[in-house]
Design a protein around this motif. Sequence first.
Motif, PDB file in Angstrom:
ATOM      1  N   LYS A   3       0.850  -1.197   0.000  1.00  0.00           N
ATOM      2  CA  LYS A   3       0.000   0.000   0.000  1.00  0.00           C
ATOM      3  C   LYS A   3       0.877   1.236   0.000  1.00  0.00           C
ATOM      4  CE  LYS A   3      -3.784  -2.201   2.425  1.00  0.00           C
ATOM      5  NZ  LYS A   3      -4.681  -2.140   3.571  1.00  0.00           N
ATOM      6  N   LYS A   4       0.389   2.287  -0.644  1.00  0.00           N
ATOM      7  CA  LYS A   4       1.140   3.535  -0.721  1.00  0.00           C
ATOM      8  C   LYS A   4       1.064   4.303   0.586  1.00  0.00           C
ATOM      9  CE  LYS A   4       0.409   4.747  -5.546  1.00  0.00           C
ATOM     10  NZ  LYS A   4      -0.151   5.807  -6.385  1.00  0.00           N
ATOM     11  N   LEU A   5       2.155   4.935   0.923  1.00  0.00           N
ATOM     12  CA  LEU A   5       2.209   5.831   2.069  1.00  0.00           C
ATOM     13  C   LEU A   5       1.336   7.039   1.740  1.00  0.00           C
ATOM     14  CD1 LEU A   5       3.760   5.880   4.767  1.00  0.00           C
ATOM     15  CD2 LEU A   5       5.497   7.224   3.627  1.00  0.00           C
ATOM     16  N   PRO A   6       0.405   7.417   2.612  1.00  0.00           N
ATOM     17  CA  PRO A   6      -0.469   8.549   2.298  1.00  0.00           C
ATOM     18  C   PRO A   6       0.272   9.882   2.315  1.00  0.00           C
ATOM     19  CG  PRO A   6      -0.919   7.774   4.515  1.00  0.00           C
ATOM     20  CD  PRO A   6       0.089   6.829   3.912  1.00  0.00           C
ATOM     21  N   SER A   7      -0.338  10.853   1.728  1.00  0.00           N
ATOM     22  CA  SER A   7       0.225  12.206   1.705  1.00  0.00           C
ATOM     23  C   SER A   7       0.419  12.718   3.130  1.00  0.00           C
ATOM     24  CB  SER A   7      -0.716  13.145   0.956  1.00  0.00           C
ATOM     25  OG  SER A   7      -0.318  14.487   1.124  1.00  0.00           O
ATOM     26  N   PRO A   8       1.485  13.475   3.358  1.00  0.00           N
ATOM     27  CA  PRO A   8       1.699  14.067   4.684  1.00  0.00           C
ATOM     28  C   PRO A   8       0.697  15.174   5.013  1.00  0.00           C
ATOM     29  CG  PRO A   8       3.743  14.026   3.426  1.00  0.00           C
ATOM     30  CD  PRO A   8       2.641  13.658   2.499  1.00  0.00           C
ATOM     31  N   LYS A  38       5.769   7.927  -7.035  1.00  0.00           N
ATOM     32  CA  LYS A  38       5.049   6.654  -7.170  1.00  0.00           C
ATOM     33  C   LYS A  38       5.698   5.517  -6.390  1.00  0.00           C
ATOM     34  CE  LYS A  38       2.225   8.657  -9.959  1.00  0.00           C
ATOM     35  NZ  LYS A  38       1.110   9.298  -9.342  1.00  0.00           N
ATOM     36  N   LYS A  39       7.011   5.511  -6.291  1.00  0.00           N
ATOM     37  CA  LYS A  39       7.711   4.417  -5.609  1.00  0.00           C
ATOM     38  C   LYS A  39       7.631   4.596  -4.090  1.00  0.00           C
ATOM     39  CE  LYS A  39      10.891   3.390  -9.317  1.00  0.00           C
ATOM     40  NZ  LYS A  39      12.287   3.179  -9.701  1.00  0.00           N
ATOM     41  N   PRO A  40       7.358   3.508  -3.381  1.00  0.00           N
ATOM     42  CA  PRO A  40       7.251   3.593  -1.914  1.00  0.00           C
ATOM     43  C   PRO A  40       8.492   4.184  -1.245  1.00  0.00           C
ATOM     44  CG  PRO A  40       6.483   1.463  -2.672  1.00  0.00           C
ATOM     45  CD  PRO A  40       7.077   2.160  -3.861  1.00  0.00           C
ATOM     46  N   GLU A  41       9.678   3.821  -1.752  1.00  0.00           N
ATOM     47  CA  GLU A  41      10.901   4.345  -1.129  1.00  0.00           C
ATOM     48  C   GLU A  41      11.047   5.851  -1.338  1.00  0.00           C
ATOM     49  OE1 GLU A  41      12.220   2.296  -5.032  1.00  0.00           O
ATOM     50  OE2 GLU A  41      10.833   1.845  -3.415  1.00  0.00           O
ATOM     51  N   HIS A  42      10.523   6.377  -2.444  1.00  0.00           N
ATOM     52  CA  HIS A  42      10.568   7.824  -2.675  1.00  0.00           C
ATOM     53  C   HIS A  42       9.597   8.548  -1.746  1.00  0.00           C
ATOM     54  CE1 HIS A  42      12.128   7.150  -7.054  1.00  0.00           C
ATOM     55  NE2 HIS A  42      13.036   6.876  -6.126  1.00  0.00           N
ATOM     56  N   ARG A  43       8.423   7.965  -1.562  1.00  0.00           N
ATOM     57  CA  ARG A  43       7.439   8.569  -0.650  1.00  0.00           C
ATOM     58  C   ARG A  43       7.964   8.548   0.787  1.00  0.00           C
ATOM     59  NH1 ARG A  43       1.539   8.517  -1.718  1.00  0.00           N
ATOM     60  NH2 ARG A  43       1.390   9.041  -3.913  1.00  0.00           N
ATOM     61  N   GLU A  44       8.585   7.441   1.169  1.00  0.00           N
ATOM     62  CA  GLU A  44       9.138   7.339   2.524  1.00  0.00           C
ATOM     63  C   GLU A  44      10.259   8.349   2.730  1.00  0.00           C
ATOM     64  OE1 GLU A  44      11.188   4.007   5.368  1.00  0.00           O
ATOM     65  OE2 GLU A  44       9.625   3.361   3.981  1.00  0.00           O
ATOM     66  N   ALA A  45      11.120   8.511   1.734  1.00  0.00           N
ATOM     67  CA  ALA A  45      12.212   9.488   1.827  1.00  0.00           C
ATOM     68  C   ALA A  45      11.651  10.898   1.937  1.00  0.00           C
ATOM     69  CB  ALA A  45      13.130   9.367   0.614  1.00  0.00           C
ATOM     70  N   PHE A  46      10.573  11.180   1.222  1.00  0.00           N
ATOM     71  CA  PHE A  46       9.957  12.503   1.286  1.00  0.00           C
ATOM     72  C   PHE A  46       9.426  12.778   2.688  1.00  0.00           C
ATOM     73  CE2 PHE A  46       6.645  15.631   0.986  1.00  0.00           C
ATOM     74  CZ  PHE A  46       7.106  16.538   0.049  1.00  0.00           C
ATOM     75  N   VAL A  47       8.733  11.800   3.269  1.00  0.00           N
ATOM     76  CA  VAL A  47       8.179  11.988   4.617  1.00  0.00           C
ATOM     77  C   VAL A  47       9.310  12.170   5.626  1.00  0.00           C
ATOM     78  CG1 VAL A  47       6.831  10.913   6.469  1.00  0.00           C
ATOM     79  CG2 VAL A  47       6.010  10.819   4.107  1.00  0.00           C
ATOM     80  N   THR A  48      10.388  11.424   5.471  1.00  0.00           N
ATOM     81  CA  THR A  48      11.548  11.580   6.356  1.00  0.00           C
ATOM     82  C   THR A  48      12.136  12.986   6.223  1.00  0.00           C
ATOM     83  OG1 THR A  48      12.019   9.225   6.227  1.00  0.00           O
ATOM     84  CG2 THR A  48      13.824  10.652   6.945  1.00  0.00           C
TER      85      THR A  48
END
Length: 82
Positions: A3-8, A38-48
Amino acid sequence: MAKKLPSPCIDVCKFRREGHCIGCSMTKAQKKMFKTLKKPEHREAFVTMLLHQQNDLGKYRHWTPAYLKKCAKKGVTPPVAA
């Protein structure tokens, strides 16, 4: 498929702190950028990155509980630092 990480975004959307939202600390450009990830690792890096930005700007203590609740509702594990 994971599942995709939701928007912050926590649906406050008031850009009063030098162009940063008072709810999540994102700028309008950052909000637009997150939607393209789109990639989970990119979304996670953004949230970090956003967590570090919030720490630098200060006054965003209410964001973490709101975002954790949003992640739980979606059934997604948030980044460790959230």
